[in-house]
Design an enzyme around this catalytic site. Sequence first.
Site, PDB file in Angstrom:
ATOM      1  N   LYS A 157       7.781  -0.768   5.396  1.00  0.00           N
ATOM      2  CA  LYS A 157       8.682  -0.987   6.535  1.00  0.00           C
ATOM      3  C   LYS A 157      10.112  -0.573   6.206  1.00  0.00           C
ATOM      4  O   LYS A 157      10.766   0.100   6.986  1.00  0.00           O
ATOM      5  CB  LYS A 157       8.685  -2.475   6.956  1.00  0.00           C
ATOM      6  CG  LYS A 157       7.333  -3.007   7.376  1.00  0.00           C
ATOM      7  CD  LYS A 157       7.441  -4.430   7.924  1.00  0.00           C
ATOM      8  CE  LYS A 157       7.931  -5.467   6.942  1.00  0.00           C
ATOM      9  NZ  LYS A 157       6.996  -5.753   5.833  1.00  0.00           N
ATOM     10  N   ARG A 215       8.581 -12.595  12.345  1.00  0.00           N
ATOM     11  CA  ARG A 215       7.507 -12.819  11.374  1.00  0.00           C
ATOM     12  C   ARG A 215       6.596 -13.963  11.779  1.00  0.00           C
ATOM     13  O   ARG A 215       5.623 -14.242  11.093  1.00  0.00           O
ATOM     14  CB  ARG A 215       8.135 -13.158  10.034  1.00  0.00           C
ATOM     15  CG  ARG A 215       7.827 -12.177   8.904  1.00  0.00           C
ATOM     16  CD  ARG A 215       8.498 -12.722   7.682  1.00  0.00           C
ATOM     17  NE  ARG A 215       8.232 -12.080   6.445  1.00  0.00           N
ATOM     18  CZ  ARG A 215       9.012 -11.154   5.884  1.00  0.00           C
ATOM     19  NH1 ARG A 215      10.047 -10.673   6.511  1.00  0.00           N
ATOM     20  NH2 ARG A 215       8.726 -10.715   4.679  1.00  0.00           N
ATOM     21  N   ARG A 245       7.646  -2.083  -7.537  1.00  0.00           N
ATOM     22  CA  ARG A 245       8.837  -1.842  -6.717  1.00  0.00           C
ATOM     23  C   ARG A 245      10.117  -2.246  -7.450  1.00  0.00           C
ATOM     24  O   ARG A 245      10.169  -3.269  -8.128  1.00  0.00           O
ATOM     25  CB  ARG A 245       8.716  -2.629  -5.413  1.00  0.00           C
ATOM     26  CG  ARG A 245       9.883  -2.392  -4.484  1.00  0.00           C
ATOM     27  CD  ARG A 245       9.456  -2.450  -3.062  1.00  0.00           C
ATOM     28  NE  ARG A 245       9.386  -3.820  -2.577  1.00  0.00           N
ATOM     29  CZ  ARG A 245       9.136  -4.114  -1.298  1.00  0.00           C
ATOM     30  NH1 ARG A 245       8.922  -3.161  -0.415  1.00  0.00           N
ATOM     31  NH2 ARG A 245       9.083  -5.371  -0.917  1.00  0.00           N
ATOM     32  N   ARG A 302      12.733  -7.643  -7.677  1.00  0.00           N
ATOM     33  CA  ARG A 302      13.012  -8.863  -6.923  1.00  0.00           C
ATOM     34  C   ARG A 302      12.301 -10.054  -7.554  1.00  0.00           C
ATOM     35  O   ARG A 302      11.185  -9.937  -8.027  1.00  0.00           O
ATOM     36  CB  ARG A 302      12.563  -8.693  -5.472  1.00  0.00           C
ATOM     37  CG  ARG A 302      13.579  -7.973  -4.642  1.00  0.00           C
ATOM     38  CD  ARG A 302      13.039  -7.546  -3.306  1.00  0.00           C
ATOM     39  NE  ARG A 302      12.261  -8.572  -2.610  1.00  0.00           N
ATOM     40  CZ  ARG A 302      11.813  -8.435  -1.365  1.00  0.00           C
ATOM     41  NH1 ARG A 302      12.072  -7.322  -0.688  1.00  0.00           N
ATOM     42  NH2 ARG A 302      11.119  -9.385  -0.793  1.00  0.00           N
ATOM     43  N   ARG A 348       2.946 -14.451  -0.789  1.00  0.00           N
ATOM     44  CA  ARG A 348       3.542 -13.724   0.342  1.00  0.00           C
ATOM     45  C   ARG A 348       2.468 -13.059   1.192  1.00  0.00           C
ATOM     46  O   ARG A 348       2.560 -13.024   2.416  1.00  0.00           O
ATOM     47  CB  ARG A 348       4.547 -12.675  -0.161  1.00  0.00           C
ATOM     48  CG  ARG A 348       5.849 -13.303  -0.633  1.00  0.00           C
ATOM     49  CD  ARG A 348       6.730 -12.316  -1.376  1.00  0.00           C
ATOM     50  NE  ARG A 348       7.233 -11.249  -0.538  1.00  0.00           N
ATOM     51  CZ  ARG A 348       7.606 -10.058  -0.992  1.00  0.00           C
ATOM     52  NH1 ARG A 348       7.516  -9.773  -2.291  1.00  0.00           N
ATOM     53  NH2 ARG A 348       8.058  -9.156  -0.169  1.00  0.00           N
TER      54      ARG A 348
END
Length: 226
Positions: free
Chosen positions: A14, A89, A128, A161, A172
């Site tokens: 996204k 969300r 990531r 992160r 998540r």
Amino acid sequence: MMRIVLLGPPGSGKGTQASALQQRRAIPHIASGDLLRAHIADNTDLGRRARPFMDRGDLVPDDLILDMMAARLVEPDAQNGYTLDGFPRTVAQARDLDQRLQALGHRLDAVIYLRVPEDELLRRLSGRRICPNCNAIYHVDTMPPNQKDICDHCGSALIQRQDERPEVVRNRLQVYAEQTEPLLEYYQSRRLLHEIDGTIGVDRVLAEVAEAVGRASQQVAGEHRT
Ligand code: AMP
């Protein structure tokens, strides 16, 4: 003028797609996660309240998110449209957004759903790296920076992160399945949903997103004519 929502699990691309759209169509990329991380970095009251939820990979309570997003969406740069990334969300958030838009005589133009299987999401999220300064996104294997661990755009040191450690990532994904996936049906029933295979490569996904956005804007223009 386009109001677009990007929907999809964490790691579906996204953020990458929203920042590409920002460059192509000159509409701001508004990412609720980036806004929250900025609050944490600034040590605001909202940041302090949101942080424990984010560290666990749980959703921040709707009331905190809704106030933050309502304030963001009335800023001058959002008046000509936007791409929302990470918001809404929950169905409650989607309803609130609809009501706010309706009160202004506005509506969403398209909801783009990036579909990616879970094993691919796990691989993407664990590799990531992000730039804490300009929010650029990298992947150690598939989208490495030119210089290891340094942002191509602003030269800052890249970080992983907190919530991309494996146990938090699993939570998540579960939270996404339970609380966010119902939005697919919500937007499908409003005939706004465009589903795109998120595994075909960044450029091809962008081409399909651009095509879906183009189709949606023609549809909107057609409705205005009738
Ligand atoms: P993201 O950068 O979109 O993956 O968001 C990181 C974290 O911020 C999420 O795991 C949530 O804890 C929180 N968050 C971001 N957007 C929302 C939202 N719309 N509603 C609730 N929590 C959110």
